[in-house]
Motif scaffolding. Structure first.
Motif, short mmCIF file in Angstrom:
data_model
loop_
_atom_site.label_atom_id
_atom_site.label_comp_id
_atom_site.label_asym_id
_atom_site.label_seq_id
_atom_site.Cartn_x
_atom_site.Cartn_y
_atom_site.Cartn_z
N GLY A 18 15.55 -5.77 6.87
CA GLY A 18 14.92 -4.61 6.27
C GLY A 18 13.79 -4.99 5.33
N LEU A 19 13.99 -6.06 4.58
CA LEU A 19 12.96 -6.56 3.67
C LEU A 19 11.76 -7.07 4.46
CD1 LEU A 19 11.79 -7.64 0.99
CD2 LEU A 19 13.33 -9.63 1.23
N ALA A 20 12.01 -7.91 5.46
CA ALA A 20 10.92 -8.50 6.24
C ALA A 20 10.16 -7.45 7.02
CB ALA A 20 11.48 -9.57 7.19
N TYR A 21 10.86 -6.46 7.55
CA TYR A 21 10.19 -5.41 8.32
C TYR A 21 9.26 -4.59 7.42
CZ TYR A 21 9.42 -1.14 10.96
OH TYR A 21 8.82 -0.06 11.58
N ARG A 22 9.72 -4.25 6.24
CA ARG A 22 8.86 -3.49 5.32
C ARG A 22 7.67 -4.32 4.85
NH1 ARG A 22 14.05 -1.65 4.58
NH2 ARG A 22 14.30 0.60 4.24
N MET A 23 7.85 -5.61 4.72
CA MET A 23 6.75 -6.47 4.30
C MET A 23 5.71 -6.63 5.41
SD MET A 23 6.82 -7.73 1.18
CE MET A 23 5.87 -9.25 1.36
N LEU A 24 6.15 -6.68 6.66
CA LEU A 24 5.24 -7.03 7.76
C LEU A 24 4.88 -5.85 8.65
CD1 LEU A 24 7.00 -10.37 8.79
CD2 LEU A 24 4.93 -10.13 7.41
N PHE A 123 6.10 -3.96 -4.64
CA PHE A 123 6.44 -2.57 -4.33
C PHE A 123 7.72 -2.48 -3.51
CE2 PHE A 123 6.32 1.27 -1.79
CZ PHE A 123 5.97 2.23 -2.72
N VAL A 124 7.80 -3.27 -2.44
CA VAL A 124 8.96 -3.21 -1.56
C VAL A 124 10.23 -3.62 -2.30
CG1 VAL A 124 10.03 -4.30 0.46
CG2 VAL A 124 7.67 -3.50 0.58
N LEU A 125 10.17 -4.69 -3.06
CA LEU A 125 11.35 -5.16 -3.77
C LEU A 125 11.82 -4.14 -4.81
CD1 LEU A 125 10.30 -8.89 -4.20
CD2 LEU A 125 12.25 -8.06 -2.87
N ARG A 126 10.87 -3.49 -5.45
CA ARG A 126 11.21 -2.51 -6.48
C ARG A 126 11.69 -1.19 -5.87
NH1 ARG A 126 12.91 -1.96 -11.65
NH2 ARG A 126 12.03 -0.12 -12.68
N GLU A 127 10.93 -0.66 -4.91
CA GLU A 127 11.21 0.67 -4.38
C GLU A 127 12.35 0.69 -3.37
OE1 GLU A 127 9.55 3.83 -4.92
OE2 GLU A 127 8.93 2.76 -6.73
N HIS A 146 2.80 -9.94 -15.15
CA HIS A 146 1.99 -9.91 -13.93
C HIS A 146 2.64 -9.03 -12.88
CE1 HIS A 146 -0.40 -12.42 -10.73
NE2 HIS A 146 -0.74 -11.15 -10.74
N VAL A 147 3.95 -9.13 -12.75
CA VAL A 147 4.68 -8.32 -11.77
C VAL A 147 4.54 -6.83 -12.09
CG1 VAL A 147 7.00 -7.68 -10.99
CG2 VAL A 147 6.32 -10.09 -11.05
N ARG A 148 4.65 -6.48 -13.37
CA ARG A 148 4.48 -5.07 -13.75
C ARG A 148 3.09 -4.57 -13.37
NH1 ARG A 148 8.34 -2.89 -17.06
NH2 ARG A 148 9.92 -4.36 -17.85
N GLN A 149 2.11 -5.42 -13.55
CA GLN A 149 0.73 -5.04 -13.19
C GLN A 149 0.59 -4.86 -11.68
OE1 GLN A 149 -2.41 -8.02 -13.76
NE2 GLN A 149 -3.65 -6.43 -14.77
N LEU A 150 1.20 -5.77 -10.90
CA LEU A 150 1.17 -5.66 -9.45
C LEU A 150 1.82 -4.36 -8.99
CD1 LEU A 150 2.19 -9.30 -8.41
CD2 LEU A 150 -0.04 -8.23 -8.02
N TYR A 151 2.98 -4.06 -9.56
CA TYR A 151 3.70 -2.84 -9.16
C TYR A 151 2.92 -1.60 -9.55
CZ TYR A 151 7.28 0.77 -9.02
OH TYR A 151 7.97 1.92 -8.77
N ARG A 152 2.31 -1.61 -10.72
CA ARG A 152 1.52 -0.45 -11.17
C ARG A 152 0.34 -0.21 -10.23
NH1 ARG A 152 1.33 -1.83 -15.92
NH2 ARG A 152 -0.66 -2.96 -15.94
#
Length: 292
Positions: A18-24, A123-127, A146-152
């Motif tokens: 599920g993780l890999a599919y959402r990423m790719l 985004f995927v890991l958080r959501e 940095h992660v917070r900035q990426l997610y924002r």
């Protein structure tokens, strides 16, 4: 490798897919990533203290490595590129929990294409997997700020469309049934009433089969398109069935016993805002195997 270590990996397999599919956005690639993760697990299982976290990190980083080459391929793709559809009703687990359906939809997966690889991972890991910013920072080897900035930044790109109200499964199925009935009967006006004013139809043939090379935009144009398809002799010879694809009601079209088209509408606020039609046979292989 000990049997219990194999069991640990198998317990995580569905989540990793599920993780890999959402990423790719590609089911076959996601399966390859999971297999690569398994090979690494075989090498390091004896030294891993927290298997789930370790496997998540390995899988995420394998996906990040593949995203760059995947995007290069998609720049030369013939016509619109759509994610590979998957049948979610046949695979219990992380792919079909209510909380994760939104991040599995073809519409959201298309929006994720706007993001950088790191933004997409955050985004995927958080959501989809409810990871905290600190956990994501450890997975990506970045500091938490940095992660917070990426997610924002990721939310700025994909957050606005997700504020609307997607249809429930029951409502979506009813609208889809009316959509099909109108298309097959030639009821352009009835079909148009089901569509949002700015509805868009996307067709992915990948240059392998005939499909529109550009999105069809606007209620009337989309209605005429699907009425034309619904009344064609080819459709009359096909077998149409409803299924759950990427967490939403969809249409499977079989011709001569083979899956030839997957049609996935995006229904928001009671109207069809987009229709995603996947015709590229390479992209139908995974769903076809699931439907057997």
């Amino acid at each position: 490798m000990r049997a219990e270590q194999v069991d640990v990996f198998e317990a995580n397999r569905s989540r990793l897919f599920g993780l890999a599919y959402r990423m790719l956005g590609e089911a076959a690639e996601a399966e390859d990533v999971v297999q690569d993760a398994y090979l690494r697990w075989r090498q390091h299982a004896d030294t891993v203290a927290t298997p789930a976290s370790w496997l998540t990190k390995v899988t995420t980083n394998l996906c990040l490595g593949r995203l760059t080459s995947a995007r290069a391929r998609r720049e030369h793709y013939v016509g619109p590129w759509l994610p590979e559809p998957i049948l979610t009703s046949t695979d219990p687990g992380p792919l079909e929990t209510v909380e994760q359906h939104d991040t599995l939809s073809l519409g959201v997966l298309m929006l994720l294409e706007r993001l950088t690889p790191l933004e997409r991972a955050a985004f995927v890991l958080r959501e989809a997997f409810d990871c905290g910013h600190r956990e994501i920072a450890e997975i990506l080897d970045l500091d938490e700020a940095h992660v917070r900035q990426l997610y924002r930044r990721a939310r700025q790109h994909v957050g606005e469309p997700r504020k609307r109200f997607p249809a429930s499964a029951e409502q979506g199925r009813r609208i889809l049934e009316r959509f099909l009935a109108a298309a097959v009967s030639g009821d352009v006006a009835g079909l148009a009433r089901l569509l949002a004013e700015d509805a868009v139809a996307w067709s992915d043939g990948g240059g392998k089969v005939t499909a529109a090379r550009h999105p069809v935009i606007g209620r009337d144009k989309v209605a005429r398109l699907f009425v034309g398809l619904g009344r064609s002799p080819r459709t009359g010879r096909a077998a149409l069935s409803l299924a759950e694809v990427n967490g939403t009601p969809a249409v499977l079209v079989h011709e001569a016993g083979a899956l030839s088209v997957v049609i996935v509408p995006e229904i928001v606020d009671g109207r069809v805002v987009a229709v995603h039609s996947v015709l590229n046979p390479d992209k139908l292989a995974f769903a076809s195997a699931q439907s057997r």
